[in-house]
Scaffold this motif. Structure first.
Motif, mmCIF file in Angstrom:
data_model
loop_
_atom_site.group_PDB
_atom_site.id
_atom_site.type_symbol
_atom_site.label_atom_id
_atom_site.label_comp_id
_atom_site.label_asym_id
_atom_site.label_seq_id
_atom_site.Cartn_x
_atom_site.Cartn_y
_atom_site.Cartn_z
ATOM 1 N N ASN A 229 -16.996 5.192 -2.654
ATOM 2 C CA ASN A 229 -16.050 5.803 -3.596
ATOM 3 C C ASN A 229 -16.767 6.307 -4.840
ATOM 4 N N VAL A 230 -16.230 7.379 -5.421
ATOM 5 C CA VAL A 230 -16.704 7.875 -6.709
ATOM 6 C C VAL A 230 -15.488 8.089 -7.599
ATOM 7 N N LEU A 231 -15.581 7.711 -8.875
ATOM 8 C CA LEU A 231 -14.452 7.893 -9.796
ATOM 9 C C LEU A 231 -14.966 8.232 -11.186
ATOM 10 N N ILE B 67 -28.427 -2.781 -16.973
ATOM 11 C CA ILE B 67 -29.634 -1.971 -17.059
ATOM 12 C C ILE B 67 -29.933 -1.633 -18.515
ATOM 13 N N ARG B 68 -28.881 -1.253 -19.247
ATOM 14 C CA ARG B 68 -28.959 -0.959 -20.685
ATOM 15 C C ARG B 68 -27.527 -0.888 -21.177
ATOM 16 N N PRO B 69 -27.287 -0.808 -22.484
ATOM 17 C CA PRO B 69 -25.915 -0.636 -22.951
ATOM 18 C C PRO B 69 -25.293 0.623 -22.344
ATOM 19 N N GLY B 70 -24.146 0.447 -21.685
ATOM 20 C CA GLY B 70 -23.475 1.581 -21.063
ATOM 21 C C GLY B 70 -23.792 1.769 -19.601
ATOM 22 N N MET B 71 -24.611 0.887 -19.015
ATOM 23 C CA MET B 71 -24.916 0.992 -17.580
ATOM 24 C C MET B 71 -25.126 -0.394 -16.998
ATOM 25 N N GLU B 72 -24.414 -0.685 -15.898
ATOM 26 C CA GLU B 72 -24.573 -1.959 -15.222
ATOM 27 C C GLU B 72 -24.406 -1.788 -13.721
ATOM 28 N N ILE B 73 -24.991 -2.726 -12.985
ATOM 29 C CA ILE B 73 -24.873 -2.764 -11.530
ATOM 30 C C ILE B 73 -24.203 -4.083 -11.181
ATOM 31 N N VAL B 74 -23.132 -4.006 -10.391
ATOM 32 C CA VAL B 74 -22.340 -5.190 -10.066
ATOM 33 C C VAL B 74 -22.298 -5.371 -8.555
ATOM 34 N N ILE B 75 -22.676 -6.547 -8.098
ATOM 35 C CA ILE B 75 -22.601 -6.889 -6.674
ATOM 36 C C ILE B 75 -21.605 -8.023 -6.510
ATOM 37 N N ARG C 27 -21.849 1.245 -12.466
ATOM 38 C CA ARG C 27 -20.887 1.589 -13.510
ATOM 39 C C ARG C 27 -21.649 2.079 -14.736
ATOM 40 N N LEU C 28 -21.291 3.252 -15.234
ATOM 41 C CA LEU C 28 -21.975 3.762 -16.410
ATOM 42 C C LEU C 28 -21.095 4.728 -17.190
ATOM 43 N N SER C 29 -21.376 4.830 -18.453
ATOM 44 C CA SER C 29 -20.674 5.805 -19.276
ATOM 45 C C SER C 29 -21.197 7.192 -18.929
ATOM 46 N N PRO C 30 -20.377 8.234 -19.052
ATOM 47 C CA PRO C 30 -20.852 9.593 -18.765
ATOM 48 C C PRO C 30 -22.096 9.951 -19.563
ATOM 49 N N PHE D 71 -17.778 6.332 -15.408
ATOM 50 C CA PHE D 71 -18.179 6.946 -14.147
ATOM 51 C C PHE D 71 -18.690 5.839 -13.244
ATOM 52 N N GLU D 72 -18.220 5.833 -12.009
ATOM 53 C CA GLU D 72 -18.615 4.750 -11.100
ATOM 54 C C GLU D 72 -18.819 5.281 -9.694
ATOM 55 N N ILE D 73 -19.903 4.861 -9.079
ATOM 56 C CA ILE D 73 -20.129 5.067 -7.646
ATOM 57 C C ILE D 73 -20.190 3.679 -7.023
ATOM 58 N N SER D 74 -19.377 3.469 -6.010
ATOM 59 C CA SER D 74 -19.336 2.158 -5.357
ATOM 60 C C SER D 74 -19.519 2.313 -3.854
ATOM 61 N N TYR D 75 -19.880 1.209 -3.228
ATOM 62 C CA TYR D 75 -20.052 1.179 -1.772
ATOM 63 C C TYR D 75 -19.531 -0.164 -1.292
ATOM 64 N N CYS D 76 -18.551 -0.130 -0.414
ATOM 65 C CA CYS D 76 -17.927 -1.356 0.100
ATOM 66 C C CYS D 76 -18.474 -1.663 1.486
ATOM 67 N N LEU D 77 -19.189 -2.773 1.605
ATOM 68 C CA LEU D 77 -19.679 -3.195 2.911
ATOM 69 C C LEU D 77 -18.585 -3.897 3.710
ATOM 70 N N ASN D 78 -17.691 -4.560 2.979
ATOM 71 C CA ASN D 78 -16.566 -5.212 3.640
ATOM 72 C C ASN D 78 -15.481 -5.471 2.598
ATOM 73 N N GLY D 79 -14.225 -5.297 2.991
ATOM 74 C CA GLY D 79 -13.151 -5.537 2.040
ATOM 75 C C GLY D 79 -11.843 -4.917 2.472
ATOM 76 N N ASP D 80 -10.818 -5.190 1.685
ATOM 77 C CA ASP D 80 -9.480 -4.632 1.908
ATOM 78 C C ASP D 80 -8.858 -4.479 0.526
ATOM 79 N N ILE D 81 -9.033 -3.286 -0.075
ATOM 80 C CA ILE D 81 -8.676 -3.054 -1.473
ATOM 81 C C ILE D 81 -7.724 -1.873 -1.586
#
Length: 332
Positions: free
Chosen positions: A105-107, A50-58, A130-133, A78-88
């Motif tokens: 998840n949020v971290l 999106i810009r330096p310090g922020m990205e979206i990963v699928i 995923r983004l920097s604070p 700082f990251e907010i994620s959403y798992c549609l399917n997986g075993d992590i």
């Protein structure tokens, strides 16, 4: 295979991952498509900066062997994620986290060594913001808001916390996955949806904070948490209120009133929510049609299933199937 990565800034993790597995990478200005080598599995990763310090990963990948990462988080993340399917499985500083389908998840990490393991022969399909604070604080309009957001961040420092899945959150994630825009419009759309997802998470978090201010004792809260666990475990053949109260050791009145206060819904509403979430899983991952999904979650009447689905998501299950990428399924 265990990969060692030093994440020195928000964008470096997937850059290093791509190089270590010798993956094919196609870059178009601010988009990157990473293809998993055939000897390691199938699928790939789509990154949008999106810009330096922020990205979206699928990520949508299946590995032939357990994928193990040892990540030194050497920058604020700082990251907010959403798992549609997986075993992590994740482990860091004596703490653990397990992620499976329909897990949010949020971290917030600053200087942690994280071990991550993704199981082989499991489709891992997830969205990460995923983004920097500092990029998050960019949305604060004044010092007071910035201080509130700083306090909010500190609550998650050094942790990976689950947040409840809601129909609104799930729909927002699907909107991002099924984005049809291109170019600058796509980047603007994904950024706006990212902020919507963070706002929806904040709304859920606020509701959880309110439910903690309760007339219920600590023992009652433990019993209600156990009741919720039993409801989720037996959603296909639900326990009656009487059976549930007896099993968790709480009277029926307190169970019904306390359950709504603590979780923001009745026992019946949670049963229906779990059935609909599992129905989504069957349709989106197992590729079932509407009738098959209805039967699999305990509905003998497809019309009743469609009505319940519509109450949760605002549209019919057949309409939902049409929004998904084309697949060899019947839509009834």
């Amino acid at each position: 295979m265990t990969l060692n990565i030093v994440n020195s800034e928000v964008h470096s993790l997937f850059d290093q991952f791509t190089g270590l597995i010798q993956a094919q990478s196609r870059i178009q200005i601010w988009e990157q498509h990473i293809t998993i080598p055939q000897e390691m599995g199938q699928g790939g990763i789509h990154r949008t900066r999106i810009r330096p310090g922020m990205e979206i990963v699928i990520t949508d990948a299946t590995y032939v062997q357990d994928m193990k990462l040892r990540i030194q988080e050497a920058c604020p993340l700082f990251e907010i994620s959403y798992c549609l399917n997986g075993d992590i499985y994740c482990e860091w500083e004596g703490k653990t986290s397990y992620t499976h389908h329909w897990t949010g998840n949020v971290l917030f990490f600053e200087d942690e060594l994280v071990y991550e393991e993704k199981k082989a022969d499991v489709r891992h399909h997830m969205l990460e913001i995923r983004l920097s604070p500092q990029e998050l604080l960019h949305y604060a309009v004044d010092l007071s808001e910035e201080q509130k957001m700083q306090s909010w961040l500190q609550r998650y420092k050094g942790n990976i916390d689950n947040y409840p899945n809601t129909p609104e959150i799930h729909r927002c994630v699907l909107d991002m996955l099924n984005c049809t825009y291109n170019g600058a419009l796509k980047r603007l759309y994904l950024e706006s949806k990212s902020m919507e997802l963070i706002a929806l998470f904040g709304e859920v978090e606020g509701q959880q904070a309110l439910t903690k201010k309760s007339f219920l004792s600590r023992e009652d809260l433990v019993n209600l948490d156990y009741a919720r666990e039993l409801v989720i475990r037996h959603f296909e053949q639900p326990l009656s209120i009487q059976e549930l109260a007896r099993k968790v050791g709480i009277n029926e009145f307190k169970l019904k009133k306390g359950f709504r206060k603590r979780f923001g819904m009745t026992v019946f509403e949670l049963v229906r929510k779990q059935r609909m979430e599992m129905a989504l899983y069957y349709m989106e991952v197992q590729r079932m049609n509407v009738g098959e999904a209805a039967v699999s979650v305990g509905y003998s009447n497809v019309s009743n299933f469609a009505t319940a689905f519509r109450k949760i998501y605002g549209y019919n299950p057949s309409e939902h199937l049409k929004m998904l990428p084309q697949r060899d399924i019947k839509t009834d």
